[in-house]
Scaffold this motif. Structure first.
Motif, short mmCIF file in Angstrom:
data_model
loop_
_atom_site.label_atom_id
_atom_site.label_comp_id
_atom_site.label_asym_id
_atom_site.label_seq_id
_atom_site.Cartn_x
_atom_site.Cartn_y
_atom_site.Cartn_z
N PRO A 104 0.83 -1.21 0.00
CA PRO A 104 0.00 0.00 0.00
C PRO A 104 0.86 1.26 0.00
O PRO A 104 1.99 1.26 0.51
N ASP A 105 0.33 2.32 -0.55
CA ASP A 105 1.06 3.58 -0.65
C ASP A 105 1.03 4.30 0.70
O ASP A 105 0.23 5.20 0.94
N ILE A 106 1.93 3.85 1.58
CA ILE A 106 2.02 4.41 2.93
C ILE A 106 3.48 4.79 3.19
O ILE A 106 4.39 3.97 2.96
N GLU A 107 3.70 5.98 3.66
CA GLU A 107 5.05 6.45 3.95
C GLU A 107 5.77 5.48 4.90
O GLU A 107 5.21 5.04 5.88
N ASN A 108 6.98 5.12 4.59
CA ASN A 108 7.92 4.29 5.36
C ASN A 108 7.44 2.87 5.65
O ASN A 108 7.98 2.19 6.52
N ILE A 109 6.43 2.37 4.93
CA ILE A 109 5.95 1.00 5.18
C ILE A 109 7.04 -0.03 4.89
O ILE A 109 7.14 -1.05 5.58
N SER A 110 7.89 0.24 3.90
CA SER A 110 8.94 -0.72 3.54
C SER A 110 9.98 -0.88 4.65
O SER A 110 10.69 -1.88 4.70
N ASP A 111 10.09 0.11 5.55
CA ASP A 111 11.05 0.02 6.65
C ASP A 111 10.64 -1.06 7.66
O ASP A 111 11.47 -1.55 8.43
N TYR A 112 9.35 -1.42 7.67
CA TYR A 112 8.83 -2.37 8.64
C TYR A 112 8.46 -3.71 8.02
O TYR A 112 8.32 -4.71 8.73
N TYR A 113 8.34 -3.72 6.68
CA TYR A 113 7.92 -4.94 5.99
C TYR A 113 9.02 -6.01 6.08
O TYR A 113 10.17 -5.77 5.74
N GLY A 114 8.64 -7.17 6.58
CA GLY A 114 9.59 -8.26 6.76
C GLY A 114 10.27 -8.26 8.11
O GLY A 114 11.03 -9.18 8.42
N LYS A 115 10.01 -7.24 8.92
CA LYS A 115 10.61 -7.15 10.27
C LYS A 115 9.54 -7.23 11.37
O LYS A 115 9.68 -7.97 12.31
N SER A 116 8.49 -6.42 11.22
CA SER A 116 7.38 -6.53 12.17
C SER A 116 6.03 -6.44 11.46
O SER A 116 4.99 -6.55 12.11
N LEU A 117 6.07 -6.26 10.16
CA LEU A 117 4.86 -6.23 9.33
C LEU A 117 5.03 -7.28 8.23
O LEU A 117 5.98 -7.21 7.44
N PHE A 118 4.12 -8.25 8.21
CA PHE A 118 4.28 -9.41 7.33
C PHE A 118 3.04 -9.62 6.47
O PHE A 118 1.99 -9.01 6.69
N ASP A 143 4.58 -16.22 9.78
CA ASP A 143 5.06 -15.38 10.88
C ASP A 143 4.07 -15.19 12.02
O ASP A 143 4.36 -14.46 12.98
N GLY A 144 2.90 -15.83 11.94
CA GLY A 144 1.89 -15.66 12.97
C GLY A 144 2.35 -16.11 14.35
O GLY A 144 2.04 -15.46 15.36
N TRP A 145 3.09 -17.21 14.41
CA TRP A 145 3.55 -17.72 15.70
C TRP A 145 4.41 -16.70 16.43
O TRP A 145 4.25 -16.47 17.63
N GLU A 146 5.31 -16.06 15.70
CA GLU A 146 6.19 -15.07 16.31
C GLU A 146 5.42 -13.82 16.75
O GLU A 146 5.88 -13.10 17.66
N MET A 147 4.27 -13.55 16.14
CA MET A 147 3.49 -12.35 16.47
C MET A 147 2.32 -12.65 17.41
O MET A 147 1.50 -11.77 17.69
N ARG A 148 2.25 -13.86 17.89
CA ARG A 148 1.10 -14.30 18.68
C ARG A 148 0.87 -13.42 19.91
O ARG A 148 1.81 -13.02 20.60
N ASP A 149 -0.42 -13.11 20.15
CA ASP A 149 -0.90 -12.39 21.33
C ASP A 149 -0.41 -10.94 21.43
O ASP A 149 -0.66 -10.28 22.44
N LYS A 150 0.26 -10.43 20.42
CA LYS A 150 0.69 -9.03 20.44
C LYS A 150 -0.44 -8.14 19.93
O LYS A 150 -1.32 -8.60 19.20
N PRO A 151 -0.44 -6.87 20.29
CA PRO A 151 -1.39 -5.93 19.70
C PRO A 151 -1.00 -5.66 18.24
O PRO A 151 0.05 -5.05 17.97
N LEU A 152 -1.83 -6.13 17.32
CA LEU A 152 -1.48 -6.11 15.90
C LEU A 152 -2.44 -5.26 15.08
O LEU A 152 -3.58 -5.01 15.47
N VAL A 153 -1.95 -4.87 13.91
CA VAL A 153 -2.77 -4.21 12.91
C VAL A 153 -2.89 -5.14 11.70
O VAL A 153 -1.94 -5.85 11.37
N VAL A 154 -4.05 -5.15 11.08
CA VAL A 154 -4.25 -5.85 9.81
C VAL A 154 -4.62 -4.80 8.77
O VAL A 154 -5.64 -4.11 8.92
N ILE A 155 -3.78 -4.66 7.76
CA ILE A 155 -3.99 -3.63 6.74
C ILE A 155 -4.51 -4.29 5.47
O ILE A 155 -3.84 -5.16 4.90
N ILE A 156 -5.69 -3.89 5.06
CA ILE A 156 -6.28 -4.44 3.83
C ILE A 156 -6.81 -3.28 2.98
O ILE A 156 -7.25 -2.27 3.50
N GLU A 157 -6.74 -3.46 1.68
CA GLU A 157 -7.26 -2.43 0.77
C GLU A 157 -8.19 -3.02 -0.28
O GLU A 157 -8.63 -2.31 -1.18
#
Length: 304
Positions: free
Chosen positions: A117-131, A137-151
């Motif tokens: 998505p056309d969001i400023e600095n999204i690529s800085d987080y993609y593959g590190k904390s945004l998957f 990667d769900g197991w590693e992110m389990r039970d954390k406060p997460l965002v789901v981005i859909i367009e």
């Protein structure tokens, strides 16, 4: 002009690598082209592949190359193919440095590219904390406060439901779009999932680890990571130019053995499977395409 090959594989991801291994073991004169620009280059670890769970993509490729190197009939070229032309029963492949190769068959395993998505600095987080893959990667992110981005709506609702399996602390961001119908919104909100339709401005965090989301209306929310549904597109247009048909999802249409509607053209991995994008599925797909190539070459050889 180089020697005539039984098979030329375009793309050195898990599908192409496994196809090369199988064809090498089948004593086929094979060449593998790889421009070393894999889809999972941003990925820190790969999961879901038994005996290789948590492996770094670079290490996976190094092990694969060592395996393939045992078979003298497989040639590896670290270069990019820029054109493929069918000349009678043969295929002519031209590299970026103008080298010409001929092959009886080809396997297209060039995979996909993710358009974020056309969001400023999204690529800085993609593959590190945004998957993009909860199974990876769900197991590693389990039970954390997460965002789901859909367009988009086609896969978006199921994507939200899937991520909820790993964390119940979710917010859904549609990035300024209204794509969920009333019934979908009701079902999501019944699970205490907040829906944010405001456009995202940027993310805040350190070293790719998300801490907060900022919206263009001035709001912000603390999140420790999340999942995004990118728009996947074919990494190459070779199949299209050769006249191959595509399925409804945009993947190259193939049969069980990776055959396309164009004789001599096979496809494997994300380019044909399209979803889910799993290492083990792509590797298995490469095996099937290689078996298809070998089966068809054997049939022709017995008719000669």
């Amino acid at each position: 002009m180089n020697d005539l090959f039984d098979c030329a594989i375009i793309g050195g991801g898990p599908a192409g690598l496994n196809a090369a291994l199988v064809l090498g073991r089948a004593r086929r004169n094979t060449i593998l082209f790889d421009n070393n620009n894999p889809r999972n280059a941003v990925t820190q670890e790969s999961h879901g592949f038994i005996t290789r769970d948590g492996i770094k993509p670079k290490e996976f490729r190094e092990i694969a190359h060592r395996d393939i190197a045992k078979y003298p009939s497989v040639m590896y070229e670290k270069t990019e193919i820029i054109s493929i032309t069918k000349k009678g029963r043969l295929f002519e492949l031209v590299t970026s440095d103008k080298e010409l190769y001929q092959s009886k068959t080809i396997i297209i395993s060039t995979g996909l590219k993710d358009v974020l998505p056309d969001i400023e600095n999204i690529s800085d987080y993609y593959g590190k904390s945004l998957f993009n893959c909860p199974y990876c990667d769900g197991w590693e992110m389990r039970d954390k406060p997460l965002v789901v981005i859909i367009e988009e709506q086609t896969q978006g609702f199921h994507f939200i439901q899937t991520v909820y399996n790993w964390s119940k602390d979710l917010i859904v961001c549609t990035n300024g779009k209204s794509i969920l119908n009333p019934e979908q919104k009701r079902l999501i909100q019944n699970k205490d999932i907040k829906i944010m339709e405001n456009k995202i401005k940027n993310f805040e965090g350190k070293n790719g680890q998300m801490e907060k989301i900022h919206f263009e209306n001035g709001d912000s929310m603390i999140r420790k990571g999340g999942f995004v549904l990118p728009q996947p597109i074919q990494a190459s247009d070779f199949a299209k130019k050769l006249g191959c048909e595509y399925n409804s999802l945009g993947g190259i249409s193939v049969d069980f053995y990776g055959r396309t509607n164009v004789e001599g053209v096979y496809a494997a991995g994300d380019a044909s499977v399209f979803a889910p994008a799993q290492l083990i599925i792509s590797a298995a797909d490469g095996l099937k395409a290689a078996a298809g190539v070998n089966r068809d070459l054997i049939q022709k050889e017995f008719l000669e």
